[in-house]
Design a protein around this motif. Structure first.
Motif, PDB file in Angstrom:
ATOM      1  N   GLU A   1      11.060  14.420  -1.716  1.00  0.00           N
ATOM      2  CA  GLU A   1      10.022  13.394  -1.663  1.00  0.00           C
ATOM      3  C   GLU A   1      10.112  12.448  -2.850  1.00  0.00           C
ATOM      4  O   GLU A   1       9.979  11.224  -2.711  1.00  0.00           O
TER       5      GLU A   1
ATOM      6  N   TRP B   1      10.854   8.392  -2.971  1.00  0.00           N
ATOM      7  CA  TRP B   1       9.850   7.526  -3.588  1.00  0.00           C
ATOM      8  C   TRP B   1      10.460   6.703  -4.719  1.00  0.00           C
ATOM      9  O   TRP B   1      10.140   5.517  -4.881  1.00  0.00           O
TER      10      TRP B   1
ATOM     11  N   GLY C   1       6.534   3.206  -5.049  1.00  0.00           N
ATOM     12  CA  GLY C   1       7.657   3.459  -5.924  1.00  0.00           C
ATOM     13  C   GLY C   1       8.212   2.143  -6.469  1.00  0.00           C
ATOM     14  O   GLY C   1       7.747   1.056  -6.115  1.00  0.00           O
TER      15      GLY C   1
END
Length: 346
Positions: free
Chosen positions: A190, A194, A268
């Motif tokens: 994850e 991101w 991000g």
């Protein structure tokens, strides 16, 4: 019999002509953004017609299409629109403050500070939602404070801020790698997605949070930029004209931090949008900074890049949008550095 216009009338005519040309460019950019938005929502692996899309947005349920539009295509397009506009305005504002086209939040480490703070909260502390945004904001504030303190004490003025920012960015890369080493395998996947900059995971709650920040800060920045244009002529001249220089700079930096931190905490670090949009927008207007057009350029870049990342990359890989903007931005950065170097050598 020819008549000669008074100098004041000639100036007014030149201004009106320039304003009309600028308005036409703004309208063209707006149409391009709307067209890119419509393409992003309707076309792709699953095509939805424009009438069906409007009915879905209006509340009608169409099996299969409603889920794809409301849970995938539309939120990605809206988030790309907001994130691109916010990063573009933040980058242009930072470039005007430092008086250097290389002084974007990416290069100076402000985006890196927000990313490191948000990533630490996400991976190490296990926080979610608004707490991650708060951690990203704190990281951006810390980096901005370092830029102000270290840059003020160094020789070289605004150019020293860039050197300090590059050093901060390098330090933040090391901190980011340390945080990733602390992550378990599930969090690591994850986090890596991101860190590349992605609009695929944003929820409607995230979109609402970013939309609220953009709705408040963009009008504030537009009003603030009128005084900043005077500050760019010199602090002494601006102070002589009654502009509170220190207060305007501080407020502008706060707006940059809020825009960058909120966007990075949700999407991000989307690479190079903040760097590219300002110079492109200024090129359209002969070097003048028009924040509305720069915001449209940033939104257009992000929407198009997300469509390319989702559907046009060979192999069918659904890449994060930051991969595409990074590939496009790196050559532009090298060109920008090379052209500035040639100008300074003359």
């Amino acid at each position: 019999m020819s008549t000669t216009l008074a100098p004041a009338e000639q100036v007014r005519q030149v201004r009106r002509s320039r304003s009309r040309r600028a308005l036409r460019r703004t309208l063209v950019l707006f149409v391009l953004v709307v067209a890119a938005f419509v393409v992003r929502v309707t076309l792709g692996d699953y095509t939805v017609t424009i009438p069906d899309t409007l009915r879905i947005i209006g509340g009608e349920s169409i099996p299969g299409a409603s889920f794809i539009v409301m849970e995938s295509k539309l939120p990605r397009a809206v988030l790309a629109l907001l994130a691109g506009g916010a990063l573009a305005v933040a980058g242009a504002l930072m470039q005007d403050l430092v008086r250097n086209p290389l002084a974007s939040p990416d290069i100076l480490g402000v985006s890196g500070g927000a990313s490191t703070g948000a990533l630490f909260a996400l991976v190490v502390l296990g926080w979610q939602g608004g707490a991650v945004s708060a951690a990203g904001f704190a990281g951006a504030v810390v980096v901005t404070a370092l830029l102000l303190v270290l840059g003020r004490g160094a020789k070289g003025g605004e150019q020293a801020v860039i050197v300090v920012g590059v050093g901060c960015a390098a330090l933040l890369v090391a901190l980011t790698h340390w945080v990733l080493l602390k992550a378990d395998i599930y969090r690591l996947t994850e986090a890596m997605s991101w860190l590349s900059g992605s609009v695929a995971q944003g929820t409607w709650t995230d979109i609402g949070r970013l939309a609220a920040v953009v709705a408040v800060l963009l009008p504030t920045v537009l009003v603030l930029h009128r005084d900043l244009r005077v500050v760019m002529l010199g602090d002494d001249l601006a102070a002589g004209l009654g502009v509170p220089v220190a207060r305007r700079r501080a407020l502008a930096l706060l707006c940059v931090v809020l825009l960058v931190a909120t966007t990075c905490a949700i999407c991000g670090p989307i690479a190079f949008v903040a760097l590219l949009a300002g110079p492109i927008g200024r090129r359209l207007h002969g070097g003048r900074t028009r924040l509305v057009d720069i915001a449209l350029v940033g939104a257009l870049m992000t929407i198009v890049a997300d469509y390319v990342a989702a559907y046009l990359v060979p192999g069918g890989a659904n890449l994060p949008v930051g991969v595409v903007t990074g590939l496009a931005g790196a050559p532009f950065l090298l060109w920008l550095i090379a052209t500035r170097s040639r100008v300074e050598l003359r």
